[in-house]
Design a protein around this motif. Structure first.
Motif, PDB file in Angstrom:
ATOM      1  N   VAL A 187     -32.597   1.180 113.221  1.00 13.80           N
ATOM      2  CA  VAL A 187     -32.453   2.629 113.330  1.00 13.80           C
ATOM      3  C   VAL A 187     -33.415   3.101 114.415  1.00 13.80           C
ATOM      4  O   VAL A 187     -34.613   2.801 114.360  1.00 13.80           O
ATOM      5  CB  VAL A 187     -32.763   3.332 112.005  1.00 13.80           C
ATOM      6  N   VAL A 188     -32.892   3.806 115.407  1.00 13.24           N
ATOM      7  CA  VAL A 188     -33.725   4.389 116.453  1.00 13.24           C
ATOM      8  C   VAL A 188     -33.929   5.860 116.108  1.00 13.24           C
ATOM      9  O   VAL A 188     -32.964   6.630 116.022  1.00 13.24           O
ATOM     10  CB  VAL A 188     -33.067   4.254 117.840  1.00 13.24           C
ATOM     11  N   GLU A 189     -35.189   6.231 115.877  1.00 10.86           N
ATOM     12  CA  GLU A 189     -35.520   7.620 115.557  1.00 10.86           C
ATOM     13  C   GLU A 189     -35.972   8.321 116.829  1.00 10.86           C
ATOM     14  O   GLU A 189     -36.907   7.869 117.492  1.00 10.86           O
ATOM     15  CB  GLU A 189     -36.623   7.691 114.506  1.00 10.86           C
ATOM     16  N   ALA A 226     -37.965   1.552 123.293  1.00 13.47           N
ATOM     17  CA  ALA A 226     -39.208   2.170 122.824  1.00 13.47           C
ATOM     18  C   ALA A 226     -40.000   2.788 123.964  1.00 13.47           C
ATOM     19  O   ALA A 226     -40.852   3.664 123.746  1.00 13.47           O
ATOM     20  CB  ALA A 226     -40.061   1.131 122.100  1.00 13.47           C
ATOM     21  N   GLY A 227     -39.747   2.346 125.201  1.00 12.26           N
ATOM     22  CA  GLY A 227     -40.454   2.915 126.343  1.00 12.26           C
ATOM     23  C   GLY A 227     -39.985   4.300 126.725  1.00 12.26           C
ATOM     24  O   GLY A 227     -40.670   4.996 127.493  1.00 12.26           O
ATOM     25  N   PHE A 233     -34.675  -7.916 120.761  1.00 11.82           N
ATOM     26  CA  PHE A 233     -36.039  -7.394 120.778  1.00 11.82           C
ATOM     27  C   PHE A 233     -36.406  -6.903 122.178  1.00 11.82           C
ATOM     28  O   PHE A 233     -37.102  -5.887 122.320  1.00 11.82           O
ATOM     29  CB  PHE A 233     -37.023  -8.469 120.310  1.00 11.82           C
ATOM     30  N   ASP A 234     -35.953  -7.586 123.212  1.00 10.17           N
ATOM     31  CA  ASP A 234     -36.231  -7.129 124.577  1.00 10.17           C
ATOM     32  C   ASP A 234     -35.605  -5.764 124.831  1.00 10.17           C
ATOM     33  O   ASP A 234     -36.212  -4.888 125.464  1.00 10.17           O
ATOM     34  CB  ASP A 234     -35.698  -8.145 125.589  1.00 10.17           C
ATOM     35  N   ALA A 291     -45.352   2.472 123.795  1.00  4.66           N
ATOM     36  CA  ALA A 291     -44.148   1.742 123.396  1.00  4.66           C
ATOM     37  C   ALA A 291     -44.434   0.821 122.221  1.00  4.66           C
ATOM     38  O   ALA A 291     -43.617   0.702 121.293  1.00  4.66           O
ATOM     39  CB  ALA A 291     -43.610   0.949 124.583  1.00  4.66           C
ATOM     40  N   GLN A 292     -45.602   0.171 122.206  1.00  6.11           N
ATOM     41  CA  GLN A 292     -45.919  -0.756 121.115  1.00  6.11           C
ATOM     42  C   GLN A 292     -46.159  -0.034 119.793  1.00  6.11           C
ATOM     43  O   GLN A 292     -46.119  -0.643 118.727  1.00  6.11           O
ATOM     44  CB  GLN A 292     -47.130  -1.631 121.470  1.00  6.11           C
ATOM     45  N   ASP A 293     -46.416   1.276 119.842  1.00  2.80           N
ATOM     46  CA  ASP A 293     -46.589   2.058 118.615  1.00  2.80           C
ATOM     47  C   ASP A 293     -45.246   2.485 118.021  1.00  2.80           C
ATOM     48  O   ASP A 293     -45.203   3.013 116.913  1.00  2.80           O
ATOM     49  CB  ASP A 293     -47.423   3.315 118.885  1.00  2.80           C
TER      50      ASP A 293
END
Length: 604
Positions: A131-133, A178-179, A171-172, A112-114
């Motif tokens: 933007v979420v890819e 991202a997970g 951000f949360d 997730a952090q990547d």
């Protein structure tokens, strides 16, 4: 909901044993967040995959994967969905699979952090537009379902790539997004995206295995990058667009090449063979054109470019392909120079930037230039130019004479005619290599002249009114000069029957006014008929004959006015748009007769 997929431990260990004798991988893999090596990221036997659809992994090979490796993965039910230089690929599968027998160093998921841009981590103080890819094989309905489950605001934009979604989130919320296995990366949205402005979208650099994701930083560049020496790259124009004058289009691309060369230890020189090593082959194409990325009919894709060698193999490494199906322009959307500037960054090994101000950001607008982020990126690969080092030259040669171009017919720069076309001819010389002479009319039409040293055009079609016809000569190095004439086409009136006059007394003779001659006009500043500038405006001055009573001007991109003075006139601050601005200055006398001069100003 997620489910754990247990990849057999035997498969992992068999893979490591097979690859142990081949040495370490060509990596590290350069992600935006960190560099990954097998030692820092060992293979994992328990991987998290979604309950719906395929799971995604990074797989690092001990060398660049071959086509045989990719075919073997496909045979095992594995889809390759992207490339990660050097030596890595992104894959997906909806069932456990074995890597045993392949030269693989390790396999593991993106953490997730990547997946969160470092630019977002630095400004995590409230909701942000991002933007979420998603990985390219993720169904869009599934992508929207995941985002709606987090209750984030989804924004629409017509120019978004198919695997991108524009959202506003904290951000949360981004950390939770991202997970998800389906998500590949999250990066800042530009103001153009937020405000709904038209942008040019790029899907990323291409590699043999697949496109490069936004989470990738750079490749290792061309051989010799980072050594401090100047890297010489050749360029060859394989096929040009039928929608643009050939010489003008080549000149715009060469201008973009040289813009990158200003800031790094690289030099672009004309080549002779598209298949030669370290050669950028430049072509316009439609449909299938010899690689794995055809331009589908109606596709919004403008162009694609391959990374350097390695990781991409020769001869396709660095090649730039433009979609001929697009509406190409010079100086306006879709602007060839702007698109070429972005694609050349990929040819040099740069991935997409997360900085919205960068030309290497995946969404950019016509007229954009290199930013400090772009310059820092290319210098990180090749170093900054060393002024003390002598420039590289292709080969010893005799001094090159400057380019010259003369229009001998018509002999005047301003013509009035009732014909529907006009013939032109002249001479050209100097420069390097073969010369090519082209013509274009600002009222429509362009073409290539017959001959070069002694060139001719049989018939340039004319539209009613003023036609500014520009003739340009370009040499083998891409250098060019141009000259222009203004041709006014006046439709001849139909003759009317002449009535037979009745007899009448002979009138007294009428005195004839003394002849003053046709008016004349000269532009003295600038002294050339075509000028390049980065300024937002330009001033003109010149002279006119004593009979002139007024001097007016107009710009092909908009704007008109009256000059100050007549026999000695000036025009201050004519506004310029990026690209070609054809400015026509016209002098009038009391009888209504006029004279013209034209100048083409290219704003960079």
């Amino acid at each position: 909901m997620t489910r754990k997929v247990i990849y057999p431990i035997a498969a992992v260990w068999m893979t490591l044993c097979v690859s142990a004798g081949r040495g370490w991988a060509t990596g590290p893999l350069h992600l935006k967040t960190r560099d990954i090596t097998p030692a820092s990221y060992p293979a994992t036997e328990v991987l998290v995959s979604p309950a719906y659809g395929p799971g995604h992994l990074l797989v690092q090979f001990s060398a660049e994967p071959t086509m045989e490796d990719l075919w073997e993965l496909q045979r095992r039910g594995v889809r390759v969905v992207g490339s990660v230089p050097d030596g890595g690929i992104a894959v997906s599968s909806d069932q456990p699979f074995f890597l045993a027998g392949l030269p693989v160093e390790w396999a593991g998921p993106l953490l997730a952090q990547d997946k969160i841009s470092p630019l977002l981590a630095q400004t995590a103080d409230g909701p942000a537009a991002v933007v979420v890819e998603f990985h390219p094989d993720v169904n869009r309905r599934r992508a929207l379902q995941l985002l709606r489950g987090e209750n984030v605001q989804i924004l629409n934009h017509p120019d978004l790539l198919p695997n991108h979604v524009l959202v506003v989130a904290t951000f949360d919320e981004l950390t939770r997004i991202a997970g998800f296995d389906e998500v590949a990366y999250v990066f800042p949205a530009s103001n153009d995206l937020i405000e709904g402005n038209h942008v040019i979208a790029c899907g990323g650099a291409e590699m043999i295995a697949g496109p490069v994701g936004q989470y990738v930083l750079v490749s290792s560049g061309w051989p010799g990058a980072g050594t401090g020496s100047v890297i010489q790259l050749q360029y060859v124009f394989t096929q040009m667009s039928a929608k643009l004058p050939v010489a003008a289009a080549q000149s715009e691309i060469v201008r973009a090449l040289q813009e990158w060369a200003k800031y790094a230890n690289i030099q672009f020189v004309p080549g002779s063979a598209a298949s030669a090593n370290q050669t950028v082959s430049i072509m316009f194409a439609e449909g299938m054109h010899g690689d794995a990325y055809p331009f589908e009919p109606g596709s919004p894709v403008l162009a694609h470019t391959f990374f350097p060698a390695p990781p991409d193999p020769e001869p396709i490494a660095g090649d730039m392909h433009f979609n001929e199906d697009q509406d190409w322009h010079i100086g306006s959307d879709v602007d060839l120079y702007t698109v070429a500037l972005h694609e050349i960054g990929h040819a040099l090994g740069l991935g997409h930037s997360d900085d919205p101000n960068s030309i290497m950001y995946p969404y950019y607008h016509s007229g954009a230039g290199l930013s400090s982020d772009d310059i820092a990126g290319v210098q990180a690969l090749y170093g900054s130019p060393d002024a003390s080092a002598p420039p590289i030259t292709p080969s010893p040669s005799l001094p090159v004479e400057p380019l010259s171009l003369t229009i001998t017919n018509p002999a005047s720069a301003t013509i009035t005619t009732t014909a529907s076309s006009i013939a032109m001819s002249g001479t050209a010389g100097g420069g390097t290599g073969d010369l090519q002479v082209t013509w274009s009319n600002d009222q429509g039409g362009s073409g290539i002249a017959d001959g070069s040293a002694n060139w001719s055009v049989a018939a340039v079609p004319l539209a009613s009114g003023v036609n500014t016809i520009t003739v340009q000569v370009t040499d083998g190095a891409g250098d060019s000069i141009a000259s222009a004439i203004a041709v006014t086409e006046q439709t001849a009136p139909s003759p009317e029957p002449t009535p037979t006059p009745a007899p009448s007394p002979t009138p007294a003779p009428t005195p004839t006014p003394p002849a003053t001659g046709a008016p004349s006009l000269t532009i003295t500043t600038p002294a050339m008929s075509i000028v390049a500038t980065s300024s937002e405006s330009i001033s003109l001055s010149g002279t006119a004959s004593a009979s002139v009573t007024s001097v007016a001007w107009s710009n092909s991109t908009g704007g008109s006015g009256t000059a100050t003075g007549t026999t000695s006139w000036t025009i201050s601050s004519i506004s310029l748009l990026v690209g070609d601005n054809t400015i026509i200055v016209k002098a009038y006398d009391a009888a209504g007769d006029s004279a013209w001069r034209a100048i083409t100003v290219v704003r960079e």
